[in-house]
Design a protein around this motif. Structure first.
Motif, mmCIF file in Angstrom:
data_model
loop_
_atom_site.group_PDB
_atom_site.id
_atom_site.type_symbol
_atom_site.label_atom_id
_atom_site.label_comp_id
_atom_site.label_asym_id
_atom_site.label_seq_id
_atom_site.Cartn_x
_atom_site.Cartn_y
_atom_site.Cartn_z
ATOM 1 N N MET A 1 10.597 -0.308 39.097
ATOM 2 C CA MET A 1 9.378 -1.101 39.088
ATOM 3 C C MET A 1 9.666 -2.570 39.344
ATOM 4 O O MET A 1 8.916 -3.253 40.002
ATOM 5 N N SER A 2 10.750 -3.022 38.761
ATOM 6 C CA SER A 2 11.074 -4.432 38.919
ATOM 7 C C SER A 2 11.536 -4.756 40.327
ATOM 8 O O SER A 2 11.574 -5.896 40.723
ATOM 9 N N GLN A 3 11.904 -3.713 41.092
ATOM 10 C CA GLN A 3 12.429 -3.951 42.421
ATOM 11 C C GLN A 3 11.351 -3.925 43.494
ATOM 12 O O GLN A 3 11.600 -4.246 44.636
ATOM 13 N N GLN A 4 10.142 -3.498 43.158
ATOM 14 C CA GLN A 4 9.126 -3.395 44.184
ATOM 15 C C GLN A 4 7.960 -4.317 43.916
ATOM 16 O O GLN A 4 7.619 -4.611 42.788
ATOM 17 N N GLN A 5 7.383 -4.816 45.017
ATOM 18 C CA GLN A 5 6.234 -5.700 44.912
ATOM 19 C C GLN A 5 4.989 -4.872 44.624
ATOM 20 O O GLN A 5 4.738 -3.866 45.283
ATOM 21 N N ILE A 6 4.219 -5.285 43.641
ATOM 22 C CA ILE A 6 3.019 -4.555 43.290
ATOM 23 C C ILE A 6 1.909 -4.863 44.287
ATOM 24 O O ILE A 6 1.624 -6.028 44.558
ATOM 25 N N SER A 7 1.303 -3.829 44.841
ATOM 26 C CA SER A 7 0.145 -3.990 45.707
ATOM 27 C C SER A 7 -1.084 -3.793 44.837
ATOM 28 O O SER A 7 -1.488 -2.659 44.566
ATOM 29 N N LEU A 8 -1.664 -4.894 44.377
ATOM 30 C CA LEU A 8 -2.782 -4.810 43.435
ATOM 31 C C LEU A 8 -4.000 -4.084 44.008
ATOM 32 O O LEU A 8 -4.572 -3.224 43.335
ATOM 33 N N PRO A 9 -4.418 -4.375 45.252
ATOM 34 C CA PRO A 9 -5.571 -3.638 45.795
ATOM 35 C C PRO A 9 -5.342 -2.124 45.811
ATOM 36 O O PRO A 9 -6.259 -1.345 45.523
ATOM 37 N N ALA A 10 -4.124 -1.705 46.151
ATOM 38 C CA ALA A 10 -3.815 -0.271 46.178
ATOM 39 C C ALA A 10 -3.906 0.336 44.792
ATOM 40 O O ALA A 10 -4.436 1.442 44.611
ATOM 41 N N LYS A 11 -3.405 -0.387 43.781
ATOM 42 C CA LYS A 11 -3.474 0.113 42.413
ATOM 43 C C LYS A 11 -4.922 0.213 41.937
ATOM 44 O O LYS A 11 -5.293 1.134 41.218
ATOM 45 N N LEU A 12 -5.747 -0.744 42.353
ATOM 46 C CA LEU A 12 -7.163 -0.711 41.974
ATOM 47 C C LEU A 12 -7.862 0.489 42.599
ATOM 48 O O LEU A 12 -8.679 1.153 41.958
ATOM 49 N N ILE A 13 -7.529 0.784 43.858
ATOM 50 C CA ILE A 13 -8.115 1.945 44.531
ATOM 51 C C ILE A 13 -7.670 3.235 43.845
ATOM 52 O O ILE A 13 -8.473 4.135 43.594
ATOM 53 N N ASN A 14 -6.384 3.322 43.534
ATOM 54 C CA ASN A 14 -5.862 4.513 42.848
ATOM 55 C C ASN A 14 -6.577 4.754 41.525
ATOM 56 O O ASN A 14 -7.014 5.863 41.224
ATOM 57 N N GLY A 15 -6.682 3.687 40.724
ATOM 58 C CA GLY A 15 -7.328 3.821 39.429
ATOM 59 C C GLY A 15 -8.789 4.184 39.555
ATOM 60 O O GLY A 15 -9.312 4.993 38.773
ATOM 61 N N GLY A 16 -9.473 3.601 40.548
ATOM 62 C CA GLY A 16 -10.889 3.878 40.740
ATOM 63 C C GLY A 16 -11.161 5.305 41.140
ATOM 64 O O GLY A 16 -12.026 5.980 40.567
ATOM 65 N N ILE A 17 -10.414 5.817 42.128
ATOM 66 C CA ILE A 17 -10.607 7.196 42.581
ATOM 67 C C ILE A 17 -10.276 8.168 41.457
ATOM 68 O O ILE A 17 -10.995 9.145 41.214
#
Length: 332
Positions: free
Chosen positions: A1-17
């Motif tokens: 987790m610490s090695q990858q950049q978080i894509s916030l929009p993608a995480k929001l889409i994942n959580g929403g769906i």
């Protein structure tokens, strides 16, 4: 987790769906949970979850099981998106020192996620509970054998009150979530929608503290190697086990929250002045077992809900949608 950049929009889409799919699947059980938690001793309309669902279908039809689903489906997208994305965000920043994740750091990340989500959770639950519990109050009204004539008159009066004024109408009226929200905002302001905020924090923060570290460690057990992801079925099972465990652990807080957020009361159902008063009155009048009301239902709701959420999250549906969006394809 610490090695990858978080894509916030993608995480929001994942959580929403994930939230929409999960809520659609388990909402009837959530309705049964709310109605069971709001029952008082001596005024039981439902014996258990199945009895509640059967009586709901008989008296209100199939779609009666989805009372309040619209507000939940509308707000569950930002709620689940904030919860999962916030946990991801805090885990990312807590592991920047290069020492990796410890259980304590995972608990801190979960705590942060729980505190963030109540911005959406509190008004969502507030509106949903009014709609879910309306059927129980109507069913209780139809059981005059349990009440004296004086109490029955009081119940009819209570059920006929509108949310905004307390005036008495000739018959109970159907109320929408939009109408409840407008009435609360007009009469009590924004704090009306955030009634039970303290109880929601007491429920959701411990839930996240238990859920996220437990899920992370269970999911880690299914990884073929430290560099590889666990299979989707393992992520699903880990989400189910962690979700149901956390749900049962904080069920007493959920009972208190449900009671505090219920605007309309049935016959002889007392009002509460805050969390401490609610806990005290439940202990005195119903005993410790009342705090476990709806625990089975809540576990059945949360287990698949978070199992589905984690599968969507780890499958990277959001990343796929963003990578194949028209705007991204034009820029490529």
């Amino acid at each position: 987790m610490s090695q990858q950049q978080i894509s916030l929009p993608a995480k929001l889409i994942n959580g929403g769906i994930a939230g929409i799919v999960g809520v659609t699947c388990v909402f009837p059980i959530d309705l049964a949970k709310t109605r069971l938690q709001n029952q008082r001793q001596g005024q039981q309309v439902y014996k258990n979850m199945m009895d509640c669902l059967i009586k709901t279908v008989r008296s209100e039809g199939y779609f009666g099981m989805y009372r309040g689903a619209a507000v939940n489906l509308t707000l569950v997208t930002p709620e689940k998106a904030i919860k999962l994305a916030a946990n991801d965000f805090f885990r990312h920043h807590l592991s920047k020192d290069g020492k990796g994740q410890t259980v304590f750091k995972e608990m801190l990340a979960g705590c942060g996620a729980g505190m963030c989500q109540v911005v959406i959770t509190t008004p969502m639950e507030m509106l949903k509970i009014q709609l879910q519990d309306a059927g129980r109050l109507a069913a209780q009204q139809q059981k005059p054998v349990m009440m004296s004539p004086t109490k029955l008159v009081a119940t009819n009066t209570m059920l006929s009150r509108s949310y905004n004024s307390g005036t008495v109408a000739s018959a109970p009226r159907a109320v929408s979530a939009t109408q409840i929200a407008k009435d609360l905002l007009r009469t009590q302001g924004i704090q009306g929608l955030y009634r039970g905020l303290g109880a929601t924090l007491i429920r959701d923060v411990p839930f996240s503290i238990v859920y996220f570290p437990l899920f992370a460690n269970l999911n880690r057990l299914g990884k073929p190697s430290p560099e590889e992801s666990s299979p989707f079925y393992w992520a699903f099972l880990s989400g189910c086990v962690a979700g149901s465990t956390a749900a049962v652990a904080v069920n007493p807080c959920d009972v208190v929250k449900t009671r505090l957020q219920s605007l309309n009361k049935g016959s002889s159902e007392e009002a509460y002045n805050g969390v401490v008063d609610c806990v005290s009155k439940i202990m005195q009048k119903e005993g410790p077992s009342a705090f476990l009301k709806g625990a089975g239902c809540r576990a059945l709701v949360i287990a698949p809900l978070f199992g589905i959420a984690q599968v969507m999250y780890f499958a990277g549906i959001g990343e796929y949608i963003l990578d194949n969006s028209p705007l991204n394809l034009l820029l490529a």
